[in-house]
Design a protein around this motif. Sequence first.
Motif, PDB file in Angstrom:
ATOM      1  N   ALA A 192      53.040  51.938  41.732  1.00  0.00           N
ATOM      2  CA  ALA A 192      51.898  52.810  41.997  1.00  0.00           C
ATOM      3  C   ALA A 192      50.805  52.614  40.947  1.00  0.00           C
ATOM      4  O   ALA A 192      49.614  52.540  41.271  1.00  0.00           O
ATOM      5  CB  ALA A 192      52.353  54.269  42.022  1.00  0.00           C
ATOM      6  N   ILE A 193      51.213  52.508  39.686  1.00  0.00           N
ATOM      7  CA  ILE A 193      50.239  52.318  38.604  1.00  0.00           C
ATOM      8  C   ILE A 193      49.513  50.985  38.760  1.00  0.00           C
ATOM      9  O   ILE A 193      48.293  50.893  38.569  1.00  0.00           O
ATOM     10  CB  ILE A 193      50.938  52.403  37.232  1.00  0.00           C
ATOM     11  CG1 ILE A 193      51.411  53.844  36.976  1.00  0.00           C
ATOM     12  CG2 ILE A 193      50.003  51.949  36.112  1.00  0.00           C
ATOM     13  CD1 ILE A 193      52.325  53.989  35.776  1.00  0.00           C
ATOM     14  N   CYS A 194      50.266  49.946  39.113  1.00  0.00           N
ATOM     15  CA  CYS A 194      49.649  48.628  39.296  1.00  0.00           C
ATOM     16  C   CYS A 194      48.627  48.645  40.424  1.00  0.00           C
ATOM     17  O   CYS A 194      47.540  48.062  40.307  1.00  0.00           O
ATOM     18  CB  CYS A 194      50.723  47.573  39.569  1.00  0.00           C
ATOM     19  SG  CYS A 194      51.624  47.056  38.095  1.00  0.00           S
ATOM     20  N   LEU A 195      48.951  49.326  41.527  1.00  0.00           N
ATOM     21  CA  LEU A 195      48.002  49.388  42.633  1.00  0.00           C
ATOM     22  C   LEU A 195      46.786  50.230  42.252  1.00  0.00           C
ATOM     23  O   LEU A 195      45.662  49.953  42.696  1.00  0.00           O
ATOM     24  CB  LEU A 195      48.658  49.940  43.894  1.00  0.00           C
ATOM     25  CG  LEU A 195      47.936  49.537  45.184  1.00  0.00           C
ATOM     26  CD1 LEU A 195      47.992  48.035  45.394  1.00  0.00           C
ATOM     27  CD2 LEU A 195      48.509  50.252  46.387  1.00  0.00           C
ATOM     28  N   ASN A 196      47.005  51.240  41.413  1.00  0.00           N
ATOM     29  CA  ASN A 196      45.898  52.032  40.905  1.00  0.00           C
ATOM     30  C   ASN A 196      44.946  51.156  40.093  1.00  0.00           C
ATOM     31  O   ASN A 196      43.716  51.267  40.210  1.00  0.00           O
ATOM     32  CB  ASN A 196      46.439  53.166  40.034  1.00  0.00           C
ATOM     33  CG  ASN A 196      45.362  54.174  39.662  1.00  0.00           C
ATOM     34  OD1 ASN A 196      44.287  54.189  40.245  1.00  0.00           O
ATOM     35  ND2 ASN A 196      45.648  55.010  38.697  1.00  0.00           N
ATOM     36  N   LEU A 197      45.517  50.250  39.300  1.00  0.00           N
ATOM     37  CA  LEU A 197      44.685  49.326  38.525  1.00  0.00           C
ATOM     38  C   LEU A 197      43.962  48.343  39.445  1.00  0.00           C
ATOM     39  O   LEU A 197      42.784  48.022  39.233  1.00  0.00           O
ATOM     40  CB  LEU A 197      45.551  48.563  37.520  1.00  0.00           C
ATOM     41  CG  LEU A 197      46.173  49.409  36.397  1.00  0.00           C
ATOM     42  CD1 LEU A 197      47.100  48.559  35.541  1.00  0.00           C
ATOM     43  CD2 LEU A 197      45.085  50.042  35.536  1.00  0.00           C
ATOM     44  N   ILE A 198      44.678  47.880  40.475  1.00  0.00           N
ATOM     45  CA  ILE A 198      44.043  46.981  41.442  1.00  0.00           C
ATOM     46  C   ILE A 198      42.881  47.688  42.129  1.00  0.00           C
ATOM     47  O   ILE A 198      41.850  47.080  42.438  1.00  0.00           O
ATOM     48  CB  ILE A 198      45.078  46.499  42.482  1.00  0.00           C
ATOM     49  CG1 ILE A 198      46.092  45.556  41.823  1.00  0.00           C
ATOM     50  CG2 ILE A 198      44.388  45.788  43.651  1.00  0.00           C
ATOM     51  CD1 ILE A 198      47.227  45.146  42.729  1.00  0.00           C
ATOM     52  N   ASP A 199      43.041  48.995  42.346  1.00  0.00           N
ATOM     53  CA  ASP A 199      41.994  49.798  42.978  1.00  0.00           C
ATOM     54  C   ASP A 199      40.681  49.677  42.212  1.00  0.00           C
ATOM     55  O   ASP A 199      39.592  49.692  42.802  1.00  0.00           O
ATOM     56  CB  ASP A 199      42.442  51.258  43.019  1.00  0.00           C
ATOM     57  CG  ASP A 199      41.562  52.102  43.919  1.00  0.00           C
ATOM     58  OD1 ASP A 199      40.664  51.541  44.574  1.00  0.00           O
ATOM     59  OD2 ASP A 199      41.765  53.326  43.971  1.00  0.00           O
ATOM     60  N   LYS A 200      40.782  49.549  40.891  1.00  0.00           N
ATOM     61  CA  LYS A 200      39.577  49.416  40.075  1.00  0.00           C
ATOM     62  C   LYS A 200      38.910  48.051  40.272  1.00  0.00           C
ATOM     63  O   LYS A 200      37.718  47.889  40.027  1.00  0.00           O
ATOM     64  CB  LYS A 200      39.931  49.582  38.590  1.00  0.00           C
ATOM     65  CG  LYS A 200      40.711  50.842  38.265  1.00  0.00           C
ATOM     66  CD  LYS A 200      39.932  52.095  38.612  1.00  0.00           C
ATOM     67  CE  LYS A 200      40.722  53.348  38.236  1.00  0.00           C
ATOM     68  NZ  LYS A 200      40.014  54.597  38.625  1.00  0.00           N
ATOM     69  N   LEU A 201      39.701  47.062  40.702  1.00  0.00           N
ATOM     70  CA  LEU A 201      39.183  45.710  40.857  1.00  0.00           C
ATOM     71  C   LEU A 201      38.744  45.401  42.286  1.00  0.00           C
ATOM     72  O   LEU A 201      38.088  44.390  42.523  1.00  0.00           O
ATOM     73  CB  LEU A 201      40.255  44.685  40.445  1.00  0.00           C
ATOM     74  CG  LEU A 201      40.787  44.807  39.014  1.00  0.00           C
ATOM     75  CD1 LEU A 201      41.917  43.810  38.798  1.00  0.00           C
ATOM     76  CD2 LEU A 201      39.677  44.569  38.009  1.00  0.00           C
TER      77      LEU A 201
END
Length: 252
Positions: free
Chosen positions: A76-85
């Motif tokens: 979930a955290i990784c996808l949250n970071l991807i969300d920023k990109l």
Amino acid sequence: MKSVLLTAVGVGGATVIGALLGFLFKKPSHKMQDIILSFAAGVMLCAAVVGLIIPSLDGGNSFSLIITVSGMFVGAICLNLIDKLVPHLHKITGIDSEAHPDGNAALNKILLFVIAIAIHNLPEGIAAGVSFGSENTAHALTVAGGIALQNIPEGMVIIAPMLASGMSRGRTFVIAAATGIIEVFGTLFGYFAASISASVLPFALAFAGGTMLYVISDEMIPETHSHGNERAATYSLIAGFSLMLAFDYFLG
């Protein structure tokens, strides 16, 4: 080895078949888009829980719960970071984000949705490959068959949102097919590194499950409940969940 190659192509190709079927539907109305996206959310929710998180828990060691919960949160955290990109990924859609500023938010949600599908395909492919590495061919074919059949509705439901966002049919198909190709690589990797993959598979499954739960809760459900179609969207989600549950029940 020939069986593994054929299975890898079949598992990944099922997503492509689903994508082709998805093109049979005409451009939907806004209400129909909410219903389709909710159906996709139901498909993803069942795939996350039944196909990824529960198998992660059944990993077979005393730390299964810790590994599964940790994997879900990391995913979930990784996808949250991807969300920023994601805004930087608009160029892959072929849509001019500056010319359509109002559609950027919706496009972000769609790209996250597709990314989550792609991420979850990798450990599914690894699971199929590891099954062949165990030398139990009958079991391996059963696992691969179940994954392949599940990939068909997944391939179908990612087409409509991309088309609705304004993407061309050709680019939409290429992106959908790419999510299936990831599963081919996952299957081959799982076969050639069966002993290694078997040890990391529970975490990888939970990781993928976490990414899917993130995008369902953070993006898909809010989007489908913001246009006055909440009731239809809710029943559509349950229908999608039920379809995938039926696949798992009859093929498990």
